[in-house]
Design an enzyme around this catalytic site. Structure first.
Site, PDB file in Angstrom:
ATOM      1  N   CYS A 149       0.880  -1.166   0.000  1.00 50.81           N
ATOM      2  CA  CYS A 149       0.000   0.000   0.000  1.00 50.81           C
ATOM      3  C   CYS A 149       0.920   1.219   0.000  1.00 50.81           C
ATOM      4  O   CYS A 149       2.131   1.085  -0.168  1.00 50.81           O
ATOM      5  CB  CYS A 149      -0.983  -0.020   1.167  1.00 50.81           C
ATOM      6  SG  CYS A 149      -0.280   0.258   2.799  1.00 50.81           S
ATOM      7  N   GLY A 150       0.391   2.389   0.199  1.00 50.55           N
ATOM      8  CA  GLY A 150       1.214   3.594   0.121  1.00 50.55           C
ATOM      9  C   GLY A 150       2.410   3.569   1.045  1.00 50.55           C
ATOM     10  O   GLY A 150       3.555   3.718   0.617  1.00 50.55           O
TER      11      GLY A 150
END
Length: 134
Positions: A46-47
């Protein structure tokens, strides 16, 4: 890159990025597949990697960790039987991410008594019957 390296890949991600994509929608099915043995190991991105790690670790039997350096990519598997590596797509560059994934996938759990004992304690918290001797 995984396929080119001869790895079998099951992709739990979305083929098209959508504004309402949420990491739990993809990470939780991956974590469940790892927990039941449908896939041996997982890679969650994810980020920052933090949310993916939090979501994955909610699934009993999963040992996921945010990894951003090579020592933990290996040691996490050898000592803690890490079965999902979490990476931050916005904070780890492609070259380092590939190196971390390769180390993670090549590492093997040691099975040492002290590690089995510790993992049994973790499994107990999750309500999973222990496979290790007390």
């Amino acid at each position: 890159m995984l396929r080119a390296a001869g790895r079998q890949v099951v992709d739990f991600g979305d083929s098209v990025s959508r504004p309402d994509d949420d990491y739990p929608d993809f990470v939780v099915p991956l974590a469940r597949a790892v927990a039941v043995g449908g896939v041996e190991r997982g890679i969650a991105i994810c980020g920052s990697g933090v949310g993916a790690c939090v979501a994955a670790n909610k699934v009993p039997g999963v040992r996921a960790c945010l990894i951003c350096e090579t020592f933990s990519a290996r040691q996490g598997v050898e000592d803690d039987d890490l079965n999902i590596i979490c990476l931050g797509g916005r904070v780890v560059g492609h070259a380092l991410a590939w190196e971390l994934v390769q180390i993670f996938l090549a590492a093997r759990f040691s099975g040492a008594d002290r590690h089995l004992r510790r993992l049994a304690k973790v499994a107990e918290v999750e309500g999973i019957p222990s496979k290790a001797a007390p």
